[in-house]
Every structure is written in structure tokens, then in C-alpha cells.
Design a protein around this motif. Structure first.
Motif, PDB file in Angstrom:
ATOM      1  N   ALA A  52      40.997  15.961 -22.190  1.00  0.00           N
ATOM      2  CA  ALA A  52      39.660  16.518 -22.009  1.00  0.00           C
ATOM      3  C   ALA A  52      38.760  15.519 -21.300  1.00  0.00           C
ATOM      4  CB  ALA A  52      39.064  16.906 -23.358  1.00  0.00           C
ATOM      5  N   ILE A  53      38.873  14.231 -21.672  1.00  0.00           N
ATOM      6  CA  ILE A  53      38.045  13.189 -21.058  1.00  0.00           C
ATOM      7  C   ILE A  53      38.579  12.818 -19.676  1.00  0.00           C
ATOM      8  CG2 ILE A  53      37.209  10.819 -21.298  1.00  0.00           C
ATOM      9  CD1 ILE A  53      37.399  11.215 -24.346  1.00  0.00           C
ATOM     10  N   GLY A  54      39.881  12.539 -19.610  1.00  0.00           N
ATOM     11  CA  GLY A  54      40.468  12.169 -18.326  1.00  0.00           C
ATOM     12  C   GLY A  54      40.415  13.300 -17.319  1.00  0.00           C
ATOM     13  N   PRO A 194      30.324   4.687  -9.043  1.00  0.00           N
ATOM     14  CA  PRO A 194      31.317   3.630  -9.012  1.00  0.00           C
ATOM     15  C   PRO A 194      32.439   3.981  -8.052  1.00  0.00           C
ATOM     16  CG  PRO A 194      31.515   4.902 -11.017  1.00  0.00           C
ATOM     17  CD  PRO A 194      30.267   5.369 -10.329  1.00  0.00           C
ATOM     18  N   ALA A 195      33.085   2.964  -7.504  1.00  0.00           N
ATOM     19  CA  ALA A 195      34.148   3.211  -6.540  1.00  0.00           C
ATOM     20  C   ALA A 195      35.301   3.944  -7.202  1.00  0.00           C
ATOM     21  CB  ALA A 195      34.652   1.891  -5.965  1.00  0.00           C
ATOM     22  N   GLU A 202      33.920   5.376 -14.273  1.00  0.00           N
ATOM     23  CA  GLU A 202      33.592   6.791 -14.076  1.00  0.00           C
ATOM     24  C   GLU A 202      33.481   7.520 -15.411  1.00  0.00           C
ATOM     25  OE1 GLU A 202      35.269   8.968 -10.709  1.00  0.00           O
ATOM     26  OE2 GLU A 202      36.475   7.192 -10.289  1.00  0.00           O
ATOM     27  N   VAL A 203      34.379   7.201 -16.335  1.00  0.00           N
ATOM     28  CA  VAL A 203      34.288   7.783 -17.671  1.00  0.00           C
ATOM     29  C   VAL A 203      32.964   7.390 -18.328  1.00  0.00           C
ATOM     30  CG1 VAL A 203      35.261   7.741 -20.004  1.00  0.00           C
ATOM     31  CG2 VAL A 203      36.774   7.939 -18.023  1.00  0.00           C
ATOM     32  N   ALA A 204      32.620   6.104 -18.238  1.00  0.00           N
ATOM     33  CA  ALA A 204      31.389   5.611 -18.860  1.00  0.00           C
ATOM     34  C   ALA A 204      30.159   6.250 -18.230  1.00  0.00           C
ATOM     35  CB  ALA A 204      31.310   4.088 -18.723  1.00  0.00           C
ATOM     36  N   GLU A 205      30.201   6.506 -16.938  1.00  0.00           N
ATOM     37  CA  GLU A 205      29.069   7.145 -16.266  1.00  0.00           C
ATOM     38  C   GLU A 205      28.839   8.555 -16.814  1.00  0.00           C
ATOM     39  OE1 GLU A 205      27.498   7.799 -11.669  1.00  0.00           O
ATOM     40  OE2 GLU A 205      29.640   7.861 -12.121  1.00  0.00           O
ATOM     41  N   GLY A 206      29.921   9.290 -17.037  1.00  0.00           N
ATOM     42  CA  GLY A 206      29.782  10.620 -17.614  1.00  0.00           C
ATOM     43  C   GLY A 206      29.229  10.568 -19.023  1.00  0.00           C
ATOM     44  N   TRP A 207      29.709   9.601 -19.833  1.00  0.00           N
ATOM     45  CA  TRP A 207      29.221   9.465 -21.196  1.00  0.00           C
ATOM     46  C   TRP A 207      27.729   9.125 -21.218  1.00  0.00           C
ATOM     47  CZ3 TRP A 207      29.443  10.588 -25.990  1.00  0.00           C
ATOM     48  CH2 TRP A 207      28.786   9.807 -26.935  1.00  0.00           C
ATOM     49  N   ARG A 330      20.983  20.425 -15.517  1.00  0.00           N
ATOM     50  CA  ARG A 330      20.535  19.074 -15.849  1.00  0.00           C
ATOM     51  C   ARG A 330      21.509  17.970 -15.451  1.00  0.00           C
ATOM     52  NH1 ARG A 330      16.113  19.609 -19.496  1.00  0.00           N
ATOM     53  NH2 ARG A 330      16.233  17.363 -19.922  1.00  0.00           N
ATOM     54  N   VAL A 331      22.759  18.342 -15.192  1.00  0.00           N
ATOM     55  CA  VAL A 331      23.772  17.340 -14.866  1.00  0.00           C
ATOM     56  C   VAL A 331      24.036  17.361 -13.360  1.00  0.00           C
ATOM     57  CG1 VAL A 331      26.168  16.639 -15.228  1.00  0.00           C
ATOM     58  CG2 VAL A 331      24.823  17.541 -17.137  1.00  0.00           C
ATOM     59  N   PRO A 332      23.992  16.202 -12.709  1.00  0.00           N
ATOM     60  CA  PRO A 332      24.324  16.153 -11.278  1.00  0.00           C
ATOM     61  C   PRO A 332      25.705  16.733 -11.008  1.00  0.00           C
ATOM     62  CG  PRO A 332      23.345  14.081 -11.973  1.00  0.00           C
ATOM     63  CD  PRO A 332      23.584  14.886 -13.230  1.00  0.00           C
ATOM     64  N   ASP A 333      25.843  17.385  -9.872  1.00  0.00           N
ATOM     65  CA  ASP A 333      27.119  18.011  -9.520  1.00  0.00           C
ATOM     66  C   ASP A 333      28.279  17.031  -9.600  1.00  0.00           C
ATOM     67  OD1 ASP A 333      25.915  20.384  -9.124  1.00  0.00           O
ATOM     68  OD2 ASP A 333      26.287  20.533  -6.977  1.00  0.00           O
ATOM     69  N   VAL A 334      28.053  15.787  -9.154  1.00  0.00           N
ATOM     70  CA  VAL A 334      29.148  14.821  -9.088  1.00  0.00           C
ATOM     71  C   VAL A 334      29.600  14.349 -10.455  1.00  0.00           C
ATOM     72  CG1 VAL A 334      28.537  13.994  -6.799  1.00  0.00           C
ATOM     73  CG2 VAL A 334      27.485  12.943  -8.807  1.00  0.00           C
ATOM     74  N   LEU A 335      28.862  14.738 -11.524  1.00  0.00           N
ATOM     75  CA  LEU A 335      29.192  14.309 -12.879  1.00  0.00           C
ATOM     76  C   LEU A 335      29.518  15.472 -13.807  1.00  0.00           C
ATOM     77  CD1 LEU A 335      26.333  11.697 -13.241  1.00  0.00           C
ATOM     78  CD2 LEU A 335      28.760  11.154 -13.303  1.00  0.00           C
ATOM     79  N   ARG A 336      29.472  16.673 -13.313  1.00  0.00           N
ATOM     80  CA  ARG A 336      29.572  17.842 -14.185  1.00  0.00           C
ATOM     81  C   ARG A 336      30.903  17.900 -14.927  1.00  0.00           C
ATOM     82  NH1 ARG A 336      29.146  22.918 -10.903  1.00  0.00           N
ATOM     83  NH2 ARG A 336      27.075  22.101 -10.406  1.00  0.00           N
ATOM     84  N   GLY A 337      31.986  17.607 -14.247  1.00  0.00           N
ATOM     85  CA  GLY A 337      33.287  17.662 -14.904  1.00  0.00           C
ATOM     86  C   GLY A 337      33.401  16.689 -16.063  1.00  0.00           C
ATOM     87  N   ARG A 338      32.864  15.463 -15.871  1.00  0.00           N
ATOM     88  CA  ARG A 338      32.953  14.463 -16.930  1.00  0.00           C
ATOM     89  C   ARG A 338      32.091  14.828 -18.130  1.00  0.00           C
ATOM     90  NH1 ARG A 338      31.878   9.605 -12.947  1.00  0.00           N
ATOM     91  NH2 ARG A 338      31.519  11.380 -11.554  1.00  0.00           N
ATOM     92  N   VAL A 339      30.896  15.324 -17.896  1.00  0.00           N
ATOM     93  CA  VAL A 339      30.030  15.702 -19.013  1.00  0.00           C
ATOM     94  C   VAL A 339      30.649  16.861 -19.790  1.00  0.00           C
ATOM     95  CG1 VAL A 339      27.793  16.702 -19.628  1.00  0.00           C
ATOM     96  CG2 VAL A 339      27.909  14.838 -17.965  1.00  0.00           C
TER      97      VAL A 339
END
Length: 402
Positions: A52-54, A194-195, A202-207, A330-339
Motif C-alpha cells: 500500500a505504501i510502496g 526528491p530525485a 519520496e515515501v517521507a514526502e507523502g507522509w 488538497r493534495v498535489p497531483d504529484v503526491l496523490r498516490g502516496r497520500v
């Protein structure tokens, strides 16, 4: 386009629902050991949580539609491998565990990818996102009504492994339908990120994105706590109580009543979600859902229990649909999957823990004492949530990230 999206979602959910009935039966028949079914489920739990996270990272890297197609194809192959192995070298517990884990690695990322894809479908089709979210919630309710029964019918008609070919076919067909959707697959690479290759960053950014938004945190906690309570009721408290009183047949009736209520609530939200203030929807949904769960948790007679189940479903469906809409805004498109991946991981992790704690408490204090305490605790939770300042600001935000 919305219809194709809903068909793909329904096919994927239907395959999973049918497999959830067929696989435990097949494990029991092939191994002759009731513990084996629990072993397969337990072995799949941690990989499912991690996927789910990965999976959220992969969705944001490679695109929502692409990952949805890959996940459904992976799920189809995992299921189809079972009758192949059975026909060649024979199924045993080891194969059930290996292929069960493989299927678990695909199921939740596929679910998350479709959730992340929903706003793009709404945007591309010119349909209000509230309507699409409500229709998707209603589709899930229909699958809950027919999926387990479809699995049982397939077992009765085919007698075993052959039923899995049809469940694999539904997942493969879902992938085909999803691939036909002409929507933006991935978010444009805007903003500081992050690159790629720095997986943990990337995981931490979503969290952090989820953690730092008070509205998302409050709604996620509410929906997750509700799922944990429903799981404890259906998985522990009701079976214990009904086994000692009216009989287990009422458990199926309660599940059906929740699905019927969810269908009604989702239909109402799909039709009117964009017309009323979100605070109105939230208060109404939380009160109706809360009252329904309190009624069920009080373990009354069957008629009142069924009424509570319908109310719980009717109030819960708009809340779940609202969470989908608010995440999209509320969540940026580039982060939606991680959230969304973190939200799904929290839900997956909390539900079995809640059932375990409920079982321990019932053994120690008795089912009536535990159920009434849970009813009081849930009523207090709803009152606290309604008073939270963060949940007074639910209207649409400036979607600059879109």
C-alpha cells in the motif's frame, strides 16, 4: 468515460470479492486444515500493508492508469496460476502462501491507483468529482451485495479451481477497460521533489503531506476508526452475540443492510454532493453513520440492528466519498498516490488490530459489556469530531496544484 471507469472498478472489486470466498474454501479442501486458511491470510497481511505504501510511490512515478492496469494484470496472473499449479504439480500450503502473497502485492496498489485516477476521470469527462466519487462508492456497495454470492455460485457450478479462471478473467478485463480511458496518466512534474531513486525520501514526502494537513488527518482518523469498529462488530461482537441468541443467519442480513444503506447514501451524494455545503454533508453523514453504528453496537433485537446497519451504511458512504474529493483538492497531483497509499495502509493495519483487541476484551469482560462500551465511545467520538475546528473548513480549496 465515467461509465468505463466504474465498469473497470466494479470488475476488479468483483474479482477480489469472489476470490475472497473461493480461496479459503479451496485452501481448506486441498489441505484439510482449517488453520491453513488463516496462515495464508496472515502471510499476506504484511506484504499487503507494505505494498500500500510502496505502491503509492510507484503510482506517482509511473502514472495512475498504468499502475492500475499493471496491478489488475498482476492480480489476474496470480489467481490464474492457482488452477495451473493445481492441474500440473498440485496445490499445497506453500503454493497457496506464495501465490496469496503475490496477489496481495497487487490488490491494494490497484485500488489506490483507481482512487488516484478518479479526479482525472472527472476532469476529462467534465463531470463533478462529487458525482463520480458517489457513483464509485455505490458501485462498491453493489459489489459487496453480489460479489460473495457470485463466488459461492461459481464454487457450486465448477466445484473448485475452475472458478478461479473466471475471477482472473474479471481482473484482466478490468485492466483492458482501464487501458481504454483517455485521461492524463501522470501528474506534470512541477514543484520541488526528491530525485527519483530516493525511495525513502519520496515515501517521507507523502507522509508529511498527509500529516501536515489537519483536515486530511481528522477525516482519515474518522474513516479509519469507523472501519475498525465495523470490522470488530462484524468479525467478533455480532458473531459471538448471534451464535448465542438468534443464529448466524442474521450476520449476513446485517452485512446486506450495510451495503443497501451504502448504496442509498452513495446515490444521494452522487446526485446532490455538489449542491450542498460540505459541512452540511459532513454533519449529516457523521450523525447518521454514528447513530447507526451505536444502534448496531448496542446489540438490540434483529429489526433494530438492521435499521442501525442501514443507517450506518447510508451515513458512511457520503463520508467516504467526501474524503476522496477532499484528497483530490488538497493534495498535489504529484503526491496523490502516496497520500492515498498511506491512508489505505492505515486502514489495513488498524482493522485487524481492532478485531484482535475486541476478541481479547470479549473473552475477559463479555460481549454485552464490550459492545455497550464501544457504543458509548463511538458516540463520544462523533461529538468530538463534530466540534473540531479543522473540520469546519471543508469547502473547496484553490486547486493550484492541478
Amino acid at each position: 468515460m465515467v461509465r468505463r471507469f466504474l465498469v473497470a472498478d466494479a470488475l476488479s472489486l468483483l474479482g477480489n470479492a469472489a476470490a475472497a470466498v473461493i480461496l479459503p474454501w479451496l485452501v481448506l479442501v486441498r489441505t484439510g486444515n482449517a488453520t491453513a486458511a488463516g496462515t495464508v491470510a496472515a502471510a499476506s497481511a504484511l506484504p499487503m500493508l507494505l505494498s500500500a505504501i510502496g505502491g503509492g510511490v510507484l503510482i506517482d512515478r509511473f502514472g495512475r492508469r498504468s499502475m492500475s492496469v499493471i496491478a489488475d494484470l498482476g492480480s489476474a496472473m496470480s489467481i490464474a496460476a492457482l488452477p495451473i499449479v493445481d492441474a500440473t504439480i498440485g496445490l499445497n500450503l506453500g503454493w497457496f502462501v506464495v501465490l496469496g502473497v503475490a496477489g496481495a502485492l497487487f490488490d491494494v496498489p490497484g485500488l489506490t491507483a483507481r482512487e488516484a485516477l478518479l479526479p482525472e476521470v472527472a476532469r476529462a469527462s467534465g463531470t463533478p468529482i462529487e458525482r463520480v466519487a458517489g457513483l464509485r462508492e455505490g458501485t462498491a456497495a453493489v459489489v459487496l451485495l453480489v460479489g460473495p454470492g457470485a463466488g459461492a455460485v461459481l464454487l457450486a457450478l465448477t466445484g473448485g479451481p475452475a472458478a478461479l479462471w473466471l475471477t482472473a478473467a474479471t481482473s484482466a478485463l478490468a485492466a483492458l477497460v482501464t487501458s481504454s480511458l483517455r485521461v492524463r496518466n501522470a501528474a506534470p512534474g512541477t514543484g520541488a521533489r526528491p530525485a527519483r531513486g530516493n525511495w525513502w525520501a519520496e515515501v517521507a514526502e507523502g507522509w508529511r503531506t498527509l500529516r501536515d494537513d489537519q483536515v486530511l488527518v481528522a477525516l482519515t482518523v474518522l474513516v479509519t476508526a469507523s472501519a475498525a469498529l465495523v470490522g470488530s462488530l462484524l468479525g467478533v461482537l455480532l458473531p459471538v452475540r448471534l451464535a448465542a441468541t438468534t443464529g448466524p443467519q442474521w450476520l449476513g442480513a446485517v452485512i446486506t443492510a450495510i451495503a443497501v444503506g451504502s448504496l442509498l447514501g452513495a446515490g444521494l451524494y452522487a446526485a446532490s454532493g455538489a449542491r450542498l455545503h460540505r459541512r452540511t454533508w459532513f454533519v449529516a453523514g457523521a450523525c447518521v453513520h454514528g447513530a447507526g453504528l451505536v444502534l448496531v453496537a448496542a446489540l438490540p433485537g434483529p429489526p433494530v440492528m438492521l435499521l442501525g446497519a442501514v443507517l450506518a451504511g447510508a451515513g458512511g458512504a457520503p463520508l467516504s466519498s467526501m474524503l476522496t474529493v477532499i484528497v483530490a483538492e488538497r493534495v498535489p497531483d504529484v503526491l496523490r498516490g502516496r497520500v492515498l497509499g498511506f491512508q489505505n495502509a492505515v486502514g489495513l493495519g488498524v482493522a485487524p488490530v481492532g478485531m484482535l483487541l475486541a476478541g481479547i476484551a470479549v473473552d475477559r469482560f463479555g460481549v454485552l459489556s464490550v459492545s455497550r462500551l464501544m457504543a458509548l465511545a463511538w458516540a463520544a467520538t462523533i461529538l468530538v469530531v463534530l466540534a473540531l475546528p479543522a473540520l469546519r473548513r471543508l469547502e473547496a480549496v484553490d486547486a493550484h496544484h492541478r
